[in-house]
Design a protein around this motif. Structure first.
Motif, PDB file in Angstrom:
ATOM      1  N   UNK A   1       0.788  -1.225   0.000  1.00  0.00           N
ATOM      2  CA  UNK A   1       0.000   0.000   0.000  1.00  0.00           C
ATOM      3  C   UNK A   1       0.818   1.273   0.000  1.00  0.00           C
ATOM      4  N   UNK A   2       2.121   1.138  -0.233  1.00  0.00           N
ATOM      5  CA  UNK A   2       3.005   2.312  -0.273  1.00  0.00           C
ATOM      6  C   UNK A   2       3.573   2.463  -1.687  1.00  0.00           C
ATOM      7  N   UNK A   3       2.685   2.630  -2.666  1.00  0.00           N
ATOM      8  CA  UNK A   3       3.115   2.684  -4.060  1.00  0.00           C
ATOM      9  C   UNK A   3       4.136   3.795  -4.263  1.00  0.00           C
ATOM     10  N   UNK A   4       5.311   3.456  -4.756  1.00  0.00           N
ATOM     11  CA  UNK A   4       6.372   4.463  -4.893  1.00  0.00           C
ATOM     12  C   UNK A   4       6.157   5.357  -6.113  1.00  0.00           C
ATOM     13  N   UNK A   5       6.932   6.408  -6.171  1.00  0.00           N
ATOM     14  CA  UNK A   5       7.065   7.213  -7.381  1.00  0.00           C
ATOM     15  C   UNK A   5       8.523   7.073  -7.793  1.00  0.00           C
ATOM     16  N   UNK A   6       8.840   5.908  -8.304  1.00  0.00           N
ATOM     17  CA  UNK A   6      10.238   5.513  -8.500  1.00  0.00           C
ATOM     18  C   UNK A   6      10.652   5.678  -9.953  1.00  0.00           C
ATOM     19  N   UNK A   7      11.941   5.819 -10.150  1.00  0.00           N
ATOM     20  CA  UNK A   7      12.497   6.061 -11.477  1.00  0.00           C
ATOM     21  C   UNK A   7      13.725   5.189 -11.709  1.00  0.00           C
ATOM     22  N   UNK A   8      13.837   4.671 -12.918  1.00  0.00           N
ATOM     23  CA  UNK A   8      15.058   4.002 -13.370  1.00  0.00           C
ATOM     24  C   UNK A   8      15.524   4.713 -14.631  1.00  0.00           C
ATOM     25  N   UNK A   9      16.796   5.076 -14.660  1.00  0.00           N
ATOM     26  CA  UNK A   9      17.396   5.650 -15.867  1.00  0.00           C
ATOM     27  C   UNK A   9      18.567   4.759 -16.258  1.00  0.00           C
ATOM     28  N   UNK A  10      18.424   4.101 -17.386  1.00  0.00           N
ATOM     29  CA  UNK A  10      19.467   3.228 -17.909  1.00  0.00           C
ATOM     30  C   UNK A  10      20.352   3.988 -18.887  1.00  0.00           C
ATOM     31  N   UNK A  11      21.526   3.424 -19.162  1.00  0.00           N
ATOM     32  CA  UNK A  11      22.472   4.077 -20.069  1.00  0.00           C
ATOM     33  C   UNK A  11      22.727   3.195 -21.276  1.00  0.00           C
ATOM     34  N   UNK A  12      22.126   3.562 -22.387  1.00  0.00           N
ATOM     35  CA  UNK A  12      22.393   2.907 -23.661  1.00  0.00           C
ATOM     36  C   UNK A  12      23.492   3.704 -24.366  1.00  0.00           C
ATOM     37  N   UNK A  13      23.467   3.751 -25.671  1.00  0.00           N
ATOM     38  CA  UNK A  13      24.509   4.456 -26.428  1.00  0.00           C
ATOM     39  C   UNK A  13      24.062   4.566 -27.869  1.00  0.00           C
ATOM     40  N   UNK A  14      24.598   5.570 -28.563  1.00  0.00           N
ATOM     41  CA  UNK A  14      24.387   5.612 -30.000  1.00  0.00           C
ATOM     42  C   UNK A  14      24.876   4.347 -30.673  1.00  0.00           C
ATOM     43  N   UNK A  15      25.905   3.727 -30.100  1.00  0.00           N
ATOM     44  CA  UNK A  15      26.403   2.465 -30.644  1.00  0.00           C
ATOM     45  C   UNK A  15      25.355   1.371 -30.539  1.00  0.00           C
ATOM     46  N   UNK A  16      24.549   1.415 -29.476  1.00  0.00           N
ATOM     47  CA  UNK A  16      23.487   0.432 -29.329  1.00  0.00           C
ATOM     48  C   UNK A  16      22.294   0.707 -30.219  1.00  0.00           C
ATOM     49  N   UNK A  17      22.048   1.981 -30.522  1.00  0.00           N
ATOM     50  CA  UNK A  17      20.906   2.348 -31.352  1.00  0.00           C
ATOM     51  C   UNK A  17      21.203   2.203 -32.837  1.00  0.00           C
ATOM     52  N   UNK A  18      22.450   2.501 -33.233  1.00  0.00           N
ATOM     53  CA  UNK A  18      22.794   2.523 -34.655  1.00  0.00           C
ATOM     54  C   UNK A  18      23.919   1.575 -35.026  1.00  0.00           C
ATOM     55  N   UNK A  19      24.644   1.044 -34.037  1.00  0.00           N
ATOM     56  CA  UNK A  19      25.812   0.226 -34.322  1.00  0.00           C
ATOM     57  C   UNK A  19      27.067   1.067 -34.407  1.00  0.00           C
TER      58      UNK A  19
ATOM     59  N   UNK B   1      25.525  -5.026 -26.283  1.00  0.00           N
ATOM     60  CA  UNK B   1      25.128  -4.797 -24.891  1.00  0.00           C
ATOM     61  C   UNK B   1      24.230  -3.580 -24.765  1.00  0.00           C
ATOM     62  N   UNK B   2      24.592  -2.495 -25.454  1.00  0.00           N
ATOM     63  CA  UNK B   2      23.813  -1.263 -25.347  1.00  0.00           C
ATOM     64  C   UNK B   2      22.458  -1.382 -26.052  1.00  0.00           C
ATOM     65  N   UNK B   3      22.402  -2.158 -27.138  1.00  0.00           N
ATOM     66  CA  UNK B   3      21.109  -2.439 -27.765  1.00  0.00           C
ATOM     67  C   UNK B   3      20.236  -3.261 -26.827  1.00  0.00           C
ATOM     68  N   UNK B   4      20.861  -4.210 -26.126  1.00  0.00           N
ATOM     69  CA  UNK B   4      20.133  -4.999 -25.143  1.00  0.00           C
ATOM     70  C   UNK B   4      19.563  -4.141 -24.028  1.00  0.00           C
TER      71      UNK B   4
END
Length: 292
Positions: A137-155, A165-168
């Motif tokens: 009953x204590x629903x959080x207002x939580x955040x996760x910020x992950x770190x990808x990369x242009x290498x993961x998005x475009x190679x 790894x970054x695409x994953x």
């Protein structure tokens, strides 16, 4: 500062240097107690001292985030020292760059481990805590910020292990966003471009001397991360942002494109013309970094 993250407890992995250090200092400047995680004990202690010298609150953690028990202990460090956890910033990583024909198994495994498992393991233990809070009953207002990369998005040529790894991480981000929304958790990712130990040779000369603005300073990345960690960002989840200098952009991920449906199984000989038609109707792919 505005106190945007006042009293929001933040864990930053890989925070001993570079972008992670910049994140830790930026969160502390906005009023957040910070768990500064890095396997380099001296670097971690130095960042904690910087935060405390500025009047902030911080504790050091030297757990290996890609180790299951170590990741659990990291989340425990936040709970034991500050009594709660509001934000997890997954940032830890390193590179072992080689062309694919020279890339060794150990170099593949090491990069996949620290980046991809090093994101999953802390996220998994943080999510378990937040789910328990929501069920109580204590629903959080939580955040996760992950770190990808242009290498993961475009190679990126010469970075097959890092790009994978970054695409994953980008894929993990959208799945976690969908799964954890019911527990009051948002999950987003950034793809930063900045000068760090991993990129210093590439970005060494990239700045804007005419304005005095160093476009490749790691501190340029942190304002968006701090905002994503704040209460204000509750409506944003499952997104990947590219950040470079003063530029913030929203990455457009894989989307369903042009299609042809025959309504029955294709004969292989038919598909040459079909594929050509699809290619002509779709925009061309973005170029791979480093490709000629």
């Amino acid at each position: 500062m505005s106190g945007l993250c006042q009293d929001r407890v933040v864990v930053v992995t890989g925070a001993g240097r570079g972008i992670g250090r910049a994140h830790a200092l930026a969160f502390a400047a906005e009023g957040a107690p910070v768990v500064v995680n890095d396997v380099d004990r001296d670097a971690t202690a130095g960042v904690v001292a910087e935060i405390e010298d500025l009047g902030g609150k911080a504790v050091a953690d030297t757990a290996d985030v890609a180790d299951w028990a170590g990741a659990r202990e990291l989340i425990g460090t936040a709970l034991e020292n500050f009594g709660r956890l509001d934000v997890l910033v997954n940032n830890a990583g390193f590179v072992r760059d080689r062309m694919l024909v020279n890339l060794g198994e150990d170099e593949w495994d090491a990069v996949i481990r620290v980046h991809l498992k090093g994101h999953f393991a802390p996220l998994r233990h943080a999510a378990e805590h937040w789910r328990a809070e929501a069920k109580a009953g204590r629903t959080p207002s939580a955040r996760v910020i992950n770190t990808s990369s242009g290498a993961g998005l475009l190679g990126s040529v010469g970075q097959g292990n890092y790009s994978a790894a970054k695409a994953g991480i980008a894929g993990l981000t959208v799945v976690a966003a969908a799964e954890l929304a019911r527990y009051g958790v948002t999950v987003n990712a950034i793809a930063p471009a900045a000068r760090t130990r991993m990129t210093e040779a590439v970005f060494a000369s990239m700045a804007r001397p005419e304005s005095g603005f160093d476009a490749m300073a790691p501190e340029n990345v942190s304002p968006l991360v701090v905002w994503l960690g704040s209460e204000e960002s509750a409506h944003v989840t499952g997104r990947v942002f590219e950040v470079e200098g003063g530029k913030v952009s929203l990455a457009q991920g894989w989307r369903h494109g042009p299609a042809v449906d025959k309504g029955e199984r294709w004969d292989p000989a038919e598909l040459g013309a079909v594929v050509q038609d699809l290619l002509e109707r779709a925009p061309g792919p973005e170029p791979v970094y480093g490709a000629s």
